[in-house]
Scaffold this active site. Structure first.
Site, PDB file in Angstrom:
ATOM      1  N   LYS A  70       0.799  -1.239   0.000  1.00 14.68           N
ATOM      2  CA  LYS A  70       0.000   0.000   0.000  1.00 14.68           C
ATOM      3  C   LYS A  70       0.830   1.286   0.000  1.00 14.68           C
ATOM      4  CE  LYS A  70      -4.478  -1.077   1.975  1.00 14.68           C
ATOM      5  NZ  LYS A  70      -5.380  -0.782   3.081  1.00 14.68           N
ATOM      6  N   ASP A 106     -10.362   3.545   1.420  1.00 10.13           N
ATOM      7  CA  ASP A 106     -10.592   3.150   2.821  1.00 10.13           C
ATOM      8  C   ASP A 106     -11.249   4.293   3.609  1.00 10.13           C
ATOM      9  OD1 ASP A 106      -9.611   0.552   2.704  1.00 10.13           O
ATOM     10  OD2 ASP A 106      -7.556   1.163   3.153  1.00 10.13           O
TER      11      ASP A 106
HETATM   12  P1  NAP Z   1      -1.084  -2.273  11.334  1.00 11.85           P
HETATM   13  O1  NAP Z   1      -0.590  -1.259  10.369  1.00 11.85           O
HETATM   14  O2  NAP Z   1      -0.238  -3.448  11.680  1.00 11.85           O
HETATM   15  O3  NAP Z   1      -1.435  -1.463  12.701  1.00 11.85           O
HETATM   16  C1  NAP Z   1      -1.921  -2.120  13.848  1.00 11.85           C
HETATM   17  C2  NAP Z   1      -1.878  -1.167  15.038  1.00 11.85           C
HETATM   18  O4  NAP Z   1      -2.392  -1.882  16.159  1.00 11.85           O
HETATM   19  C3  NAP Z   1      -0.477  -0.693  15.414  1.00 11.85           C
HETATM   20  O5  NAP Z   1      -0.537   0.598  15.946  1.00 11.85           O
HETATM   21  C4  NAP Z   1      -0.081  -1.694  16.511  1.00 11.85           C
HETATM   22  O6  NAP Z   1       0.824  -1.194  17.434  1.00 11.85           O
HETATM   23  C5  NAP Z   1      -1.420  -1.884  17.214  1.00 11.85           C
HETATM   24  N1  NAP Z   1      -1.458  -3.129  17.945  1.00 11.85           N
HETATM   25  C6  NAP Z   1      -1.232  -4.370  17.452  1.00 11.85           C
HETATM   26  N2  NAP Z   1      -1.357  -5.290  18.435  1.00 11.85           N
HETATM   27  C7  NAP Z   1      -1.649  -4.596  19.570  1.00 11.85           C
HETATM   28  C8  NAP Z   1      -1.871  -4.972  20.924  1.00 11.85           C
HETATM   29  N3  NAP Z   1      -1.822  -6.255  21.298  1.00 11.85           N
HETATM   30  N4  NAP Z   1      -2.165  -3.995  21.819  1.00 11.85           N
HETATM   31  C9  NAP Z   1      -2.199  -2.698  21.448  1.00 11.85           C
HETATM   32  N5  NAP Z   1      -1.979  -2.278  20.186  1.00 11.85           N
HETATM   33  C10 NAP Z   1      -1.713  -3.213  19.247  1.00 11.85           C
HETATM   34  O7  NAP Z   1      -2.469  -2.883  10.860  1.00 11.85           O
HETATM   35  P2  NAP Z   1      -3.626  -2.116  10.021  1.00 11.85           P
HETATM   36  O8  NAP Z   1      -3.423  -2.339   8.582  1.00 11.85           O
HETATM   37  O9  NAP Z   1      -3.723  -0.741  10.552  1.00 11.85           O
HETATM   38  O10 NAP Z   1      -4.916  -2.991  10.437  1.00 11.85           O
HETATM   39  C11 NAP Z   1      -5.403  -2.963  11.752  1.00 11.85           C
HETATM   40  C12 NAP Z   1      -6.728  -3.700  11.855  1.00 11.85           C
HETATM   41  O11 NAP Z   1      -7.717  -3.054  11.061  1.00 11.85           O
HETATM   42  C13 NAP Z   1      -6.682  -5.157  11.391  1.00 11.85           C
HETATM   43  O12 NAP Z   1      -7.469  -5.915  12.266  1.00 11.85           O
HETATM   44  C14 NAP Z   1      -7.323  -5.102  10.020  1.00 11.85           C
HETATM   45  O13 NAP Z   1      -7.971  -6.307   9.677  1.00 11.85           O
HETATM   46  C15 NAP Z   1      -8.355  -3.998  10.218  1.00 11.85           C
HETATM   47  N6  NAP Z   1      -8.719  -3.325   8.966  1.00 11.85           N
HETATM   48  C16 NAP Z   1     -10.011  -3.396   8.550  1.00 11.85           C
HETATM   49  C17 NAP Z   1     -10.398  -2.754   7.394  1.00 11.85           C
HETATM   50  C18 NAP Z   1     -11.838  -2.839   6.948  1.00 11.85           C
HETATM   51  O14 NAP Z   1     -12.121  -2.545   5.782  1.00 11.85           O
HETATM   52  N7  NAP Z   1     -12.763  -3.175   7.816  1.00 11.85           N
HETATM   53  C19 NAP Z   1      -9.465  -2.047   6.640  1.00 11.85           C
HETATM   54  C20 NAP Z   1      -8.131  -1.983   7.096  1.00 11.85           C
HETATM   55  C21 NAP Z   1      -7.769  -2.633   8.258  1.00 11.85           C
HETATM   56  P3  NAP Z   1       2.411  -1.328  17.184  1.00 11.85           P
HETATM   57  O15 NAP Z   1       2.693  -0.439  16.012  1.00 11.85           O
HETATM   58  O16 NAP Z   1       2.989  -0.858  18.443  1.00 11.85           O
HETATM   59  O17 NAP Z   1       2.682  -2.773  16.873  1.00 11.85           O
END
Ligand code: NAP
Length: 283
Positions: A70, A106
């Protein structure tokens, strides 16, 4: 039926097997009776440059982009929308006479279920859990709704500071506040919009919650609890928030609406979001 005239769409990512996009897009294409097909392409990081040229060479009309491409795709595109530049990520690419053009749907996906609620967004200060890729689209979405200040809560101070700095040259710079997890108890009760953008609670860790049990009671009755996760629907904390009188929104609608917005760009016509939603729910 696929013929010699069938037009090609798709999604690039790695992994890609879990993606609901092919099911969702092909269901919409079938219901519109169009001669298109949407395919998944597993693409390794190191193959992105040659794949972009290859997809143009085989006349793909457009494609979605998912993890891990992305951000990496941005310098390879001839145009990038202002919204995608602000988010710092492209999830939808379409062919133009100048070459590949990228945007980010998004944001539209995130705001779609919120727009359906009658709220004065100028009086709401959202609290966003997580500071990863999805949080960036959520921040831009909240700003587009009209929220004057947005609070982002993260667990890693260095990443949080980097997140804050990354908006320094954007119009949103002054609107974003970052907070450590320790500050969360003092923030939950202040907001009418609480958004989980972390993967905490996602399958298979369905018993985890981004909000500790003792904080659930601090959610305002009537507040919106929004979880980007769509597997499971609802997540544990979303279910608990709804039980305490919050309006719960899960991640399925965002997924469907970002897909519908992308398909409208490629087809240049309205698309059936209800068909796309049902196709995802049947998976
Ligand atoms: P990402 O870039 O990996 O970001 C995840 C975030 O969550 C980071 O800030 C991470 O912190 C934090 N995190 C992870 N594990 C954690 C924990 N145990 N406790 C506290 N914070 C935690 O992932 P993303 O792409 O943003 O996606 C995040 C979520 O959104 C996923 O579940 C994904 O499936 C969902 N999503 C859904 C849609 C939709 O269309 N519905 C679209 C996009 C994403 P650190 O950086 O410190 O690791």
């Amino acid at each position: 039926m696929i013929t010699g005239k069938t037009k090609l769409l798709g999604v690039i990512g790695d992994p890609i097997e879990h993606s609901l996009s092919p099911v969702m897009h092909n269901a919409a294409i079938a219901s519109l009776n169009l001669d298109y097909v949407y395919l998944p392409f597993r693409l390794k990081r190191e193959d992105l440059v040659k794949a972009i040229a290859g997809l143009a060479a085989i006349n793909l009309l457009g494609f979605n982009v998912t993890i891990p491409h992305k951000q990496a795709i941005i310098p390879l595109l001839s145009q990038v929308s202002q919204r995608a530049q602000m988010v710092g990520a492209v999830n939808t690419v379409f062919w133009t006479p100048q070459g590949w053009s990228g945007t980010n749907t998004d944001v539209a996906g995130f705001v779609a279920p919120l727009k359906a609620l009658n709220r004065d967004w100028t009086k709401i200060t959202p609290v966003i859990l997580g500071n990863g890729g999805a949080a960036r689209a959520v921040v831009v979405g909240c700003a587009e709704l009209g929220c004057p200040e947005i609070r982002v809560v993260g667990r890693d101070k260095e990443k949080l500071d980097y997140f804050k700095q990354s908006w320094a040259n954007s119009p949103l710079d002054g609107a974003i506040r970052v907070h450590s997890l320790e500050e969360l108890p003092g923030l939950v009760w202040t907001t009418e919009l609480l958004v989980n953008t972390t993967p905490v609670g996602m399958y298979p860790n369905v018993e985890s919650s981004p909000l500790a049990e003792e904080l659930m009671g601090k959610i305002q009755p009537g507040a919106i609890a929004y979880d980007l996760i769509y597997n499971p629907r609802p997540t544990k904390w979303l279910k608990a928030a709804a039980a305490r009188g919050a309006i719960a929104i899960d991640g399925l609608e965002m997924l469907v609406q970002q897909g519908a917005a992308a398909l409208e760009i490629w087809l240049q016509q309205p698309v059936p979001a209800d068909v796309m939603r049902q196709a995802c729910m049947n998976c």
